[in-house]
Design an enzyme around this catalytic site. Sequence first.
Site, PDB file in Angstrom:
ATOM      1  N   SER A 145       2.570   6.532 -31.087  1.00  0.00           N
ATOM      2  CA  SER A 145       2.744   5.160 -31.584  1.00  0.00           C
ATOM      3  C   SER A 145       4.133   5.058 -32.183  1.00  0.00           C
ATOM      4  CB  SER A 145       1.695   4.893 -32.670  1.00  0.00           C
ATOM      5  OG  SER A 145       1.994   3.708 -33.378  1.00  0.00           O
ATOM      6  N   TYR A 158      -2.800   6.734 -40.721  1.00  0.00           N
ATOM      7  CA  TYR A 158      -2.520   6.604 -39.285  1.00  0.00           C
ATOM      8  C   TYR A 158      -1.131   7.165 -38.981  1.00  0.00           C
ATOM      9  CZ  TYR A 158      -2.041   4.228 -34.723  1.00  0.00           C
ATOM     10  OH  TYR A 158      -1.857   3.942 -33.385  1.00  0.00           O
TER      11      TYR A 158
HETATM   12  N1  LIG Z   1      -2.964  -1.111 -29.385  1.00  0.00           N
HETATM   13  C1  LIG Z   1      -1.929  -0.812 -30.115  1.00  0.00           C
HETATM   14  O1  LIG Z   1      -1.306  -1.702 -30.739  1.00  0.00           O
HETATM   15  C2  LIG Z   1      -1.461   0.620 -30.195  1.00  0.00           C
HETATM   16  C3  LIG Z   1      -0.171   0.862 -30.667  1.00  0.00           C
HETATM   17  C4  LIG Z   1       0.290   2.169 -30.747  1.00  0.00           C
HETATM   18  C5  LIG Z   1      -0.535   3.209 -30.355  1.00  0.00           C
HETATM   19  N2  LIG Z   1      -1.802   2.959 -29.920  1.00  0.00           N
HETATM   20  C6  LIG Z   1      -2.627   4.111 -29.549  1.00  0.00           C
HETATM   21  O2  LIG Z   1      -3.230   3.890 -28.298  1.00  0.00           O
HETATM   22  C7  LIG Z   1      -4.412   4.674 -28.194  1.00  0.00           C
HETATM   23  C8  LIG Z   1      -5.521   3.810 -27.599  1.00  0.00           C
HETATM   24  O3  LIG Z   1      -5.836   2.781 -28.500  1.00  0.00           O
HETATM   25  P1  LIG Z   1      -6.095   1.275 -28.051  1.00  0.00           P
HETATM   26  O4  LIG Z   1      -5.038   0.444 -28.649  1.00  0.00           O
HETATM   27  O5  LIG Z   1      -6.348   1.215 -26.615  1.00  0.00           O
HETATM   28  O6  LIG Z   1      -7.418   0.965 -28.899  1.00  0.00           O
HETATM   29  P2  LIG Z   1      -8.957   0.794 -28.489  1.00  0.00           P
HETATM   30  O7  LIG Z   1      -9.111  -0.318 -27.531  1.00  0.00           O
HETATM   31  O8  LIG Z   1      -9.660   0.725 -29.793  1.00  0.00           O
HETATM   32  O9  LIG Z   1      -9.305   2.141 -27.731  1.00  0.00           O
HETATM   33  C9  LIG Z   1      -9.473   3.362 -28.419  1.00  0.00           C
HETATM   34  C10 LIG Z   1     -10.373   4.235 -27.603  1.00  0.00           C
HETATM   35  O10 LIG Z   1     -10.492   5.504 -28.258  1.00  0.00           O
HETATM   36  C11 LIG Z   1     -11.859   5.835 -28.268  1.00  0.00           C
HETATM   37  N3  LIG Z   1     -12.180   6.830 -29.296  1.00  0.00           N
HETATM   38  C12 LIG Z   1     -12.075   6.721 -30.637  1.00  0.00           C
HETATM   39  N4  LIG Z   1     -12.461   7.868 -31.211  1.00  0.00           N
HETATM   40  C13 LIG Z   1     -12.829   8.718 -30.217  1.00  0.00           C
HETATM   41  C14 LIG Z   1     -13.329  10.034 -30.150  1.00  0.00           C
HETATM   42  N5  LIG Z   1     -13.566  10.741 -31.267  1.00  0.00           N
HETATM   43  N6  LIG Z   1     -13.576  10.603 -28.942  1.00  0.00           N
HETATM   44  C15 LIG Z   1     -13.358   9.909 -27.801  1.00  0.00           C
HETATM   45  N7  LIG Z   1     -12.918   8.630 -27.800  1.00  0.00           N
HETATM   46  C16 LIG Z   1     -12.653   8.054 -28.997  1.00  0.00           C
HETATM   47  C17 LIG Z   1     -12.578   4.527 -28.443  1.00  0.00           C
HETATM   48  O11 LIG Z   1     -13.941   4.693 -28.086  1.00  0.00           O
HETATM   49  P3  LIG Z   1     -15.143   3.747 -28.630  1.00  0.00           P
HETATM   50  O12 LIG Z   1     -15.266   2.627 -27.651  1.00  0.00           O
HETATM   51  O13 LIG Z   1     -16.321   4.646 -28.613  1.00  0.00           O
HETATM   52  O14 LIG Z   1     -14.772   3.291 -29.994  1.00  0.00           O
HETATM   53  C18 LIG Z   1     -11.792   3.674 -27.462  1.00  0.00           C
HETATM   54  O15 LIG Z   1     -12.220   3.931 -26.141  1.00  0.00           O
HETATM   55  C19 LIG Z   1      -4.706   5.196 -29.589  1.00  0.00           C
HETATM   56  O16 LIG Z   1      -4.317   6.559 -29.685  1.00  0.00           O
HETATM   57  C20 LIG Z   1      -3.814   4.350 -30.476  1.00  0.00           C
HETATM   58  O17 LIG Z   1      -3.428   4.998 -31.670  1.00  0.00           O
HETATM   59  C21 LIG Z   1      -2.282   1.687 -29.830  1.00  0.00           C
END
Ligand SMILES: NC(=O)c1ccc[n+]([C@@H]2O[C@H](COP(=O)([O-])OP(=O)(O)OC[C@H]3O[C@@H](n4cnc5c(N)ncnc54)[C@H](OP(=O)(O)O)[C@@H]3O)[C@@H](O)[C@H]2O)c1
Length: 285
Positions: A145, A158
Amino acid sequence: MEKIALITGTSSGIGLLTAIDMAKAGFRVIATMRDLSRNTRLLQAAADAGVSDRIELRRLDITEFDSLPGAVAEIFRHHGRIDVLVNNAGYALGGFAEDIQLDELRGQFDTNFFGHVALTRAVLPTMRAQGVSGSLGGHIIMISSISGLVSNPVTSSYSASKHALEGWTESLRLEVRALGIKVVLVEPGAYDTDIWERNVRIGKIALSEESANKDRARRFANVVKTKLRKGDTREVSRLITRIAQDPNPNLRYLIGKDAQIRYWSQRLLPWKLYEKILLKASQID
Ligand SMILES: NC(=O)c1ccc[n+]([C@@H]2O[C@H](COP(=O)([O-])OP(=O)(O)OC[C@H]3O[C@@H](n4cnc5c(N)ncnc54)[C@H](OP(=O)(O)O)[C@@H]3O)[C@@H](O)[C@H]2O)c1
């Protein structure tokens, strides 16, 4: 030869879209999620894109550390190789540093740091064996991130977990280069996924009457809710898919206009001015 990609956290957001994009690009995708009952959105997206036959669903919780080597061995037994690992699963813990309990901080690290470390260690022997005699061992893509490079107030947990991931990954990349394994960090700004709603976690006391910071924390939460602009998540999944096909990728990929602005303003502005702007925008002073 068909390439095998293992992706964590594919029930929503970046992981889901990456599974679809990589399947469209010709990968066989092992799409994992910790709760298979949340598979509806992925299955629907795969059907809409006509790639259902290229996506295989498996249950994987990256914090069940002891189960990870067995899960990887099972994938290897079925497919005979793993070409790409996308360490994507994660969540964001919010709350003033003073209000976050140690067990909450440990939980954040278990998912955003130790989970990625444990799964990567489980996959490395397979990629090492694939990389013998100068061929490509594989790609390990860490979804970090902008918070792995700069820190905001109220999201210290975070930021700390993503900074740890950045440091570990930078070292790993150097260690496995000779094995033909390509290690990459993707550093998105804000993108429109479930991380901001369904998957946001707030420390137990952070917004409660018990917290001396509650008013400031509530103001910050309101700023995030009303002012934050979020990008189209497809930009990120397309980038990850491109990286997975690049035989010589960079270490870091910063993505999103907001991420670029944060990164460069922290480096170019005088520090005190940078802090003043950030605190004004955060409304916690
Ligand atoms: N969106 C942003 O603005 C942003 C910015 C920078 C970085 N990121 C990074 O991008 C990555 C994906 O996030 P996203 O934005 O796509 O959010 P998201 O839609 O909330 O997706 C997160 C995913 O991680 C899963 N997860 C959480 N804990 C887990 C575990 N212990 N084992 C396996 N799966 C798990 C969730 O599963 P459940 O459905 O079971 O909850 C969900 O499928 C993350 O690492 C996040 O830090 C996101």
